[in-house]
Design an enzyme around this catalytic site. Structure first.
Site, PDB file in Angstrom:
ATOM      1  N   GLU A   1      36.171  53.432  35.795  1.00 41.59           N
ATOM      2  CA  GLU A   1      35.965  54.083  34.485  1.00 41.59           C
ATOM      3  C   GLU A   1      35.841  53.038  33.391  1.00 41.59           C
ATOM      4  O   GLU A   1      36.606  52.055  33.361  1.00 41.59           O
ATOM      5  CB  GLU A   1      37.166  54.990  34.216  1.00 41.59           C
ATOM      6  CG  GLU A   1      36.807  56.316  33.625  1.00 41.59           C
ATOM      7  CD  GLU A   1      35.931  57.164  34.534  1.00 41.59           C
ATOM      8  OE1 GLU A   1      34.698  57.144  34.372  1.00 41.59           O
ATOM      9  OE2 GLU A   1      36.503  57.838  35.409  1.00 41.59           O
TER      10      GLU A   1
ATOM     11  N   THR B   1      33.565  50.996  33.058  1.00 40.21           N
ATOM     12  CA  THR B   1      33.038  49.751  33.636  1.00 40.21           C
ATOM     13  C   THR B   1      31.520  49.682  33.502  1.00 40.21           C
ATOM     14  O   THR B   1      30.954  48.592  33.570  1.00 40.21           O
ATOM     15  CB  THR B   1      33.375  49.672  35.141  1.00 40.21           C
ATOM     16  OG1 THR B   1      32.910  50.874  35.762  1.00 40.21           O
ATOM     17  CG2 THR B   1      34.866  49.534  35.363  1.00 40.21           C
ATOM     18  N   ASP B   2      30.858  50.844  33.316  1.00 44.41           N
ATOM     19  CA  ASP B   2      29.376  50.828  33.397  1.00 44.41           C
ATOM     20  C   ASP B   2      28.752  49.973  32.298  1.00 44.41           C
ATOM     21  O   ASP B   2      27.863  49.158  32.560  1.00 44.41           O
ATOM     22  CB  ASP B   2      28.777  52.241  33.474  1.00 44.41           C
ATOM     23  CG  ASP B   2      29.093  53.169  32.313  1.00 44.41           C
ATOM     24  OD1 ASP B   2      29.920  52.806  31.452  1.00 44.41           O
ATOM     25  OD2 ASP B   2      28.503  54.275  32.270  1.00 44.41           O
TER      26      ASP B   2
ATOM     27  N   ALA C   1      33.703  68.985  28.851  1.00 37.34           N
ATOM     28  CA  ALA C   1      34.840  68.811  29.750  1.00 37.34           C
ATOM     29  C   ALA C   1      34.868  67.432  30.391  1.00 37.34           C
ATOM     30  O   ALA C   1      35.642  67.177  31.303  1.00 37.34           O
ATOM     31  CB  ALA C   1      34.806  69.876  30.841  1.00 37.34           C
TER      32      ALA C   1
ATOM     33  N   SER D   1      29.943  65.547  32.245  1.00 34.56           N
ATOM     34  CA  SER D   1      28.545  65.148  32.031  1.00 34.56           C
ATOM     35  C   SER D   1      27.582  66.317  31.916  1.00 34.56           C
ATOM     36  O   SER D   1      26.501  66.306  32.502  1.00 34.56           O
ATOM     37  CB  SER D   1      28.061  64.231  33.158  1.00 34.56           C
ATOM     38  OG  SER D   1      28.685  63.012  33.051  1.00 34.56           O
ATOM     39  N   SER D   2      27.966  67.316  31.137  1.00 34.79           N
ATOM     40  CA  SER D   2      27.023  68.414  30.896  1.00 34.79           C
ATOM     41  C   SER D   2      25.789  67.895  30.155  1.00 34.79           C
ATOM     42  O   SER D   2      24.677  68.379  30.386  1.00 34.79           O
ATOM     43  CB  SER D   2      27.694  69.547  30.124  1.00 34.79           C
ATOM     44  OG  SER D   2      28.207  69.076  28.899  1.00 34.79           O
TER      45      SER D   2
ATOM     46  N   GLU E   1      19.937  59.544  25.238  1.00 33.12           N
ATOM     47  CA  GLU E   1      21.323  59.764  24.798  1.00 33.12           C
ATOM     48  C   GLU E   1      21.742  58.724  23.758  1.00 33.12           C
ATOM     49  O   GLU E   1      22.364  59.050  22.750  1.00 33.12           O
ATOM     50  CB  GLU E   1      22.263  59.730  26.011  1.00 33.12           C
ATOM     51  CG  GLU E   1      23.700  59.939  25.623  1.00 33.12           C
ATOM     52  CD  GLU E   1      24.498  60.763  26.608  1.00 33.12           C
ATOM     53  OE1 GLU E   1      23.912  61.401  27.499  1.00 33.12           O
ATOM     54  OE2 GLU E   1      25.723  60.785  26.455  1.00 33.12           O
TER      55      GLU E   1
ATOM     56  N   ASP F   1      26.444  58.418  34.140  1.00 32.69           N
ATOM     57  CA  ASP F   1      26.277  59.865  34.284  1.00 32.69           C
ATOM     58  C   ASP F   1      24.842  60.219  34.690  1.00 32.69           C
ATOM     59  O   ASP F   1      24.619  61.100  35.523  1.00 32.69           O
ATOM     60  CB  ASP F   1      26.628  60.566  32.968  1.00 32.69           C
ATOM     61  CG  ASP F   1      27.985  60.136  32.445  1.00 32.69           C
ATOM     62  OD1 ASP F   1      28.805  59.661  33.252  1.00 32.69           O
ATOM     63  OD2 ASP F   1      28.208  60.251  31.230  1.00 32.69           O
TER      64      ASP F   1
HETATM   65  C1  GLA Z   1      31.305  58.585  29.722  1.00 31.72           C
HETATM   66  C2  GLA Z   1      30.006  57.803  29.570  1.00 31.72           C
HETATM   67  C3  GLA Z   1      29.756  56.910  30.772  1.00 31.72           C
HETATM   68  C4  GLA Z   1      30.972  56.061  31.112  1.00 31.72           C
HETATM   69  C5  GLA Z   1      32.246  56.929  31.140  1.00 31.72           C
HETATM   70  C6  GLA Z   1      33.481  56.110  31.330  1.00 31.72           C
HETATM   71  O1  GLA Z   1      31.181  59.494  30.776  1.00 31.72           O
HETATM   72  O2  GLA Z   1      28.925  58.682  29.436  1.00 31.72           O
HETATM   73  O3  GLA Z   1      28.631  56.094  30.530  1.00 31.72           O
HETATM   74  O4  GLA Z   1      31.118  54.994  30.242  1.00 31.72           O
HETATM   75  O5  GLA Z   1      32.367  57.700  29.951  1.00 31.72           O
HETATM   76  O6  GLA Z   1      33.509  55.536  32.583  1.00 31.72           O
END
Ligand code: GLA
Length: 406
Positions: A44, A46-47, A138, A141-142, A180, A192
């Site tokens: 989490e 980390t992306d 929530a 990733s809606s 986005e 996501d």
């Molecule tokens: C959200 C963002 C992702 C990622 C996560 C945390 O979902 O959209 O790009 O950074 O938070 O891991």
């Protein structure tokens, strides 16, 4: 007993989107497409640091019925919002400018805008009807599900063929990230959109954000008598606000101070921590570097045999450690997430953690098959005791990526 939120099957998804389309616009759509929400198993925040993450696609999807137009007009309707929206693609501007698009339509027209700028499609306009069983807000990733459903629809009606292979899907994902970041104005990292477009049924997606490379990692919990319970805390979760952006900026600043392109390149954590003088920034870096290592260990654990006994304990310990690090070092948890995680563990979950961006949103709990309703009930009771909003629950089974349904 607490209910588990069901996902729509293909027929129900198609019927709903098509009915909304025909009730709103004259005639039939060109087709119906869907894209899933996701949960991240581990990795989490980390992306955007060039790191590793490990999402799975949910069976819960956003579905769009879409028909191409040739006049540059976009007309949108959603089962979740009142009213018909109408705008011209040529008028769409980036977030923060007078031409910025307000609300959910930004995620739709943003994709058309980005595909056009990337030279992948030309913006002819379209009519679109949207429906979804991905819980909104929530942390599942809606918004990426909506972007990616629109992306595969536009790709398909233009006969561009990008969704036909993984390399094309990676390009669609990049356009969705641009939508986005630039049109919706949320500085998210890309996990996501990759999950919604590049996951596979029965697999977790090991995504290397340094170069976008992916590997499929078999993740069949049912075969080992386990289930993954998702707890939607219903606590407010808003990525476009300053907290997410502040974490990202702090990481980028730390990388600059350390003389590396991204925190992924930190190889000696102790030396990096010694080189930073701000205590808060040191905690942020420690989370990112240790979290990337936890993804590697988690994947190695999954690959070394069936998730039972010691291997299950090892995987669950990594999940728990991820939560602690996100709570204490990265400071993106929330009281509702901590209570959900604690209550799930106390009710028998092997491991539990927040998933997604945090500050509310959802947690996941690795539980024995058949015990999800009882664990959910324990979490519901813990929430009631503290006066929190009643949480919602669903089961995460690794499902299919964005595709055409009809
Ligand atoms: C959200 C963002 C992702 C990622 C996560 C945390 O979902 O959209 O790009 O950074 O938070 O891991």
């Amino acid at each position: 007993m607490s209910e588990l939120l069901p996902a729509w099957d293909d027929a129900a998804a198609v019927d709903r989107a098509r009915a909304l389309f025909t009730a709103t616009f004259d005639g039939e759509p060109d087709g119906v497409w869907a894209a899933p929400g996701r949960v991240n198993l581990i990795g989490e925040h980390t992306d955007y640091n060039g790191g590793l993450c490990l999402p799975i696609a949910l069976p819960h999807r956003t579905v769009v019925a879409l028909r191409a137009r040739t006049d540059g007009l976009v007309r949108l309707v959603s089962a979740q919002e009142d009213g018909l929206r109408e705008l011209r693609l040529a008028d769409v501007g980036p977030a923060g400018t007078p031409d910025a698009v307000e609300g959910w339509p930004a995620y739709v027209v943003g994709v058309a805008w980005a595909l056009e700028r990337e030279g992948l499609l030309d913006g002819g306009g379209f009519d679109v009807a949207v429906d979804s069983c991905v819980p909104y807000g929530a942390g599942l990733s809606s918004s990426a599900a909506l972007e990616c459903a629109v992306a595969v629809a536009l790709d398909d009606v233009a006969a561009a063929g990008l969704a036909a292979d993984d390399a094309g899907r990676a390009r669609l994902a990049a356009a969705c990230v641009r939508a986005e970041n630039e049109v919706a104005g949320a500085p998210t990292g890309g996990m996501d959109q990759a999950a919604a477009l590049r996951c596979a049924p029965g697999q977790a997606l090991l995504l290397d954000c340094r170069d976008g490379a992916t590997e499929q990692v078999p993740f069949d919990l049912a075969a080992v008598g386990l289930e993954l319970l998702v707890i939607d805390t219903r606590a407010e979760h808003q990525l476009a606000d300053g907290q997410y952006a502040a974490r990202r900026t702090s990481c980028e600043d730390a990388a600059r101070r350390l003389g590396v392109g991204t925190l992924r390149e930190v190889t000696d954590l102790d030396a990096a921590l010694a080189a930073l003088d701000d205590a808060e920034q040191r905690r942020r870096v420690r989370h990112v570097v240790t979290e990337i290592a936890r993804v590697e260990e988690f994947v190695a654990t999954l690959r070394s045999g069936e998730l039972r006994g010691d291997l299950l304990r090892a995987a669950a310990a990594l999940v728990d450690a991820s939560h602690t690090s996100l709570r204490d070092d990265y400071e993106v948890s929330a009281p509702e997430l901590d209570v959900a995680v604690e209550a799930a563990r106390a009710a028998g979950a092997h491991g539990a953690r927040m998933t997604g961006g945090g500050f509310g949103g959802s947690a996941i709990a690795l539980v024995d098959a058949g015990t999800a309703p009882a664990v959910a009930e324990a979490v519901r009771a813990a929430f009631a005791e503290r006066g929190f909003t009643e949480p919602a629950f669903l089961l995460a089974v690794p499902s299919a990526p964005a595709s055409r349904l009809a």
